[in-house]
Design an enzyme around this catalytic site. Sequence first.
Site, mmCIF file in Angstrom:
data_model
loop_
_atom_site.group_PDB
_atom_site.id
_atom_site.type_symbol
_atom_site.label_atom_id
_atom_site.label_comp_id
_atom_site.label_asym_id
_atom_site.label_seq_id
_atom_site.Cartn_x
_atom_site.Cartn_y
_atom_site.Cartn_z
ATOM 1 N N HIS A 49 38.845 46.894 39.934
ATOM 2 C CA HIS A 49 39.339 47.749 41.017
ATOM 3 C C HIS A 49 38.878 47.219 42.370
ATOM 4 C CE1 HIS A 49 40.268 50.804 37.944
ATOM 5 N NE2 HIS A 49 41.054 51.339 38.857
ATOM 6 N N LYS B 280 36.109 51.811 45.502
ATOM 7 C CA LYS B 280 36.064 52.817 44.442
ATOM 8 C C LYS B 280 34.625 53.321 44.285
ATOM 9 C CE LYS B 280 37.704 53.597 39.747
ATOM 10 N NZ LYS B 280 38.358 54.852 40.165
#
Lengths: 247, 247, 247, 247
Positions: free
Chosen positions: C133, C137
Site C-alpha cells: 500500500h 496508510k
Amino acid sequence: MIKVGVLGAAGRVGSAVAAGVNKADDLELVAEVSAGDSLQVLLDKDVDVIVDFTTPAAVMGNLDFCINNGIHCVVGTTGFDDERYQQVRDWCAANEGVGVLVAPNFAISAVLTMAFARQAAPYFESAEVVEYHHPNKLDAPSGTAVKTAQGIADARREAGLGEMPDATEQALDGSRGANVDGVHVHAVRMQGMVAHEEIVFGTTEQSLTIRQDSYGRESFVPGVLTGVREVASHPGLTIGLDKYLGL
Amino acid sequence: MIKVGVLGAAGRVGSAVAAGVNKADDLELVAEVSAGDSLQVLLDKDVDVIVDFTTPAAVMGNLDFCINNGIHCVVGTTGFDDERYQQVRDWCAANEGVGVLVAPNFAISAVLTMAFARQAAPYFESAEVVEYHHPNKLDAPSGTAVKTAQGIADARREAGLGEMPDATEQALDGSRGANVDGVHVHAVRMQGMVAHEEIVFGTTEQSLTIRQDSYGRESFVPGVLTGVREVASHPGLTIGLDKYLGL
Amino acid sequence: MIKVGVLGAAGRVGSAVAAGVNKADDLELVAEVSAGDSLQVLLDKDVDVIVDFTTPAAVMGNLDFCINNGIHCVVGTTGFDDERYQQVRDWCAANEGVGVLVAPNFAISAVLTMAFARQAAPYFESAEVVEYHHPNKLDAPSGTAVKTAQGIADARREAGLGEMPDATEQALDGSRGANVDGVHVHAVRMQGMVAHEEIVFGTTEQSLTIRQDSYGRESFVPGVLTGVREVASHPGLTIGLDKYLGL
Amino acid sequence: MIKVGVLGAAGRVGSAVAAGVNKADDLELVAEVSAGDSLQVLLDKDVDVIVDFTTPAAVMGNLDFCINNGIHCVVGTTGFDDERYQQVRDWCAANEGVGVLVAPNFAISAVLTMAFARQAAPYFESAEVVEYHHPNKLDAPSGTAVKTAQGIADARREAGLGEMPDATEQALDGSRGANVDGVHVHAVRMQGMVAHEEIVFGTTEQSLTIRQDSYGRESFVPGVLTGVREVASHPGLTIGLDKYLGL
C-alpha cells in the site's frame, strides 16, 4: 536552494512539474512562464535552472535566450533532430559551464529499466520483453519496449552472443510476439492498466526480471527534479536522463 | 488407510507417484505393477485404489480388470476418446459405487488456475494469457494456455460479453500475440524456466493476476494423491481433476 | 433497461457510481439524491434499484423507505451490525421479492481474490499473504489482508490441514511477518503504489499466485454495477458481493 | 580455448562446474582433481584457470601452488577472512599478471540484482525486500536479502536520503518485516519454491521491481564460467563477481 523557472507552466505536464518543485525542500519555484509571456522574468528572478515542456515551435527560442544568459536547461519538449542538437551544442560552446539536458523520457523507473536491461543482457542466453498498456493505446509494442529490445540486441551483439535458444516448431501465428532485432516483444492491452514493462532474462536454472510500473500520469516528475538538481554539474549538452544516473 | 496400487510403477511418473504415496500418512503403497506383471497382485493385496500412468495400449485392459473387481481408478494415461470414455461408463454402470477419474492434467496449481480463470472472466473487460516455458518446447502457445484461453472465451460468451477493448492501429507483426477465440495469448521461451502461466484480467482501475509456476517435473504428485483420496466418493466416470476440487 | 437511483450522489463515491451508471448501456440513471433531498423522487421516477453510499446515520431510513416501496437496494455504506441486518431481513420478509445487497468491499478483483484464496487453500501445504500500500496508510496489515488470511486459515482447518512447514530457527525480529491465525502476512509500504494484495500458495514443485492491483480510487465501480444488475434475482438480504459471483 | 582444471571435482558443485565447462565451446576441461590427488596434473596439462570448490582447510594450499605456478584462480570455497585475503594478495604481488577471483555468490542473477538495487536506491523514496525460500531454510531473512538491504541503505546514505515515508500507527507485530539498517525485509517460506528475491522501489506514481528466481541447485554455473573467461584480464585479487560484470 536552486531557483527554478518552469516554461509551459500552464500545460498539464508543466503544472505537475511546478507542483513537484514546490514540494521539494531544496528547490524554489520563482517563475512560471506560459506561451506569450516575456522571458525577462527569468533574469529578474535570478533563475538558475529552467524546465521546458513547451512545443517544438517554442523550445529553440527559449533555449537561445536561456543558454546565452547562463541559465541551465532541462528539456522534455519533443521535436529534436541532429540539426537542433548541433545548434544547442554551439550555444553551449559559447557559454562555458552552462548545462542542457534533453531527454525523451523522464520516468526514472523506465530509464533505469532500460539501462539495467542493457547491463544484464550479456549474461543470459534468453531475453524477452512483455509490456502492458491501457487499451486506448494506438501502437503495439510501445516505443519504450522497442527501444529496450534494441538495447538488449546491441548489448548481446557486443558480447558476441548468438541467437537465443528456441525449439518452437509449431506455433499459432503471433504467439511468439514481435521480433525486434532478434528479441521477442509481447504487447498486452488491458483495461484498468496504465503503462508497465517487464523484461525477463534466463540462463541455467535461474531468471532475472526487471519490471517497471507507471500508475499515473505524473511519473515523470521525480526524473525532472533529478535533472534540475544535476544539470549544473554536467556542462554542455546531454541527451538522455540515464547519463545523470551514474549508470 | 487407503491401500494403493501403482500401475506403470517403473516409469518416471509412476515412480514419483509411488514415492508420494509412501510419504503420505493416510495412504499405503501395497502394490507396484510394471508392464508384463499380472494384475492378480491387486486382489491379493486388497487394493482400494489404483493409479494408472501406463500407455494407451495398456490402460483399457487395466481398467476392465480393476473396475470389474471393484477397485477405484485414478488415470493419467493419455489416449482417451469418446469411445473409450463410453466403455468406462459401461463398466462403471455394471459396478455400482466404483469411481474412475481420468484427467489430462494433475498439476493442481494449473487445474485451479484454469478454473479460476473461467470464474473470473465474466467480470472483466480484458483478459490475456502469457505463458513461459523452457526453450526446448516444440509448440507455442502451450496446450494448457490454449485451453485456458478457450475457457475464458466460453465464459465471456455465456456472460454476454462482446469483444475486448483494443484501439491498436499500428502493430509490429505478432506483438499482440495469438488470437485464440478472441483471447490474446503470448508465449515466452526462456532458458532456465520450466512451465509457468499467467492470466491477467482488467477492468476499471484494477487488475487481477492468476499465476501458476511449475518448478520441476513432479508437480503432478499432489493432484494424483488428491484423486486417490477422493475417488471413492465420486462413483462413475469423472473427467478432469477440477470436478474433485469443489469448484 | 434498469432504472437506477443513487443516494449520496454528491459524495466522491456516489458521483463515481453515477458516472459509471451513465456509461453502462443497460442501466439508466434517473435519480440522484443528496443529504436533505426527499426520497419521493425515487417513486416519481419509477426507480428499480437504488445504490446507497451515504452515512451510517442515513442509511437505515433510506432502506426503510426503499424496501417498503418495492425498490431493490445495493448498499456500500458502513456501520452495519447484527441488529441492523435483522431489521433489514424483517423489512424484506414483509416485501417478498425485494433484494438487498450489503457489501463491505465492491472492488471485484479483491472480492474474487479472497474467494479464490479460500478455494485454493485446502490443496497447498503453504500459504502466505503479501500486501502493498501507499505509505500514508495507518494500519498494517490491511483489513483485507487480515480477512484473506482468516479465510485461508478457516479453509485449512475445514480440510484438516495442520501447521505449515517452517524450519526457521534463527530469525530477525519481524522477518516472518505477522501471524494471523497461523497464516503469515507481510505488509509493504511503498511510495507511488495504491493498494495491492498477493497471495502465494505452494506445494510440491509448484506455486500458485493470486494478485490483485488497485490503480486508483474508482475500482469499486464495476462491482457496484454488477450488484445493480443482479440484485433483483436475489430476493432478501445478501451480505457480501461474492454471493452474486457464482463462487 | 581456455584450459580449465576443477578442484573439488567429485563434489556436487564441482561436478556441476565440470559439466558446464564441458558444454562450453570456448573452454576445455583438462583436469579434475579430488581430495588427496596431486596438483602436479595442473602443470602437466598446462592448465590456464582452476576453479576451486573445495574446503576451507584445502583452499589456501591450492592457491599457493596455483598462483606461484602462474595459474589463474576462480574460487567459491568459503572461509576467507582478512588474513587469508592478504596472503592471496601477497602471492599475487609476487606473480604479476595472475588473477584470482574469490566470490561468495556465483548466481549471476543474484549478483546483478544486488548491484542494480544499489544503483536504483538513490532515486526512490521507498525500497523494501521480499524473499521467498523453501520451508527447510533455517534462517530468515536469507543472507543475500540482508546484504541487499544493507547495500540499499548504504546507497541511500551516500545520496543523502533520509528515512522512508511510513505513516503506520497500528501494526500487527511483525507485519512490517525486519528492519535492516532502515530497509524493511520480509521472508516468505513456501513449499515447492527454491530461492527467490524481489526488491521493490517506489516514487511518485511508479514502481520498479527487480526479481531473481533460482529454480534449481545449479544456478551458480554460468557465473563460474564468466569468472573463468574473465579472470585473466583482472590481475591480482578480486572479491565479488560483480567487479567482472562492468557494473
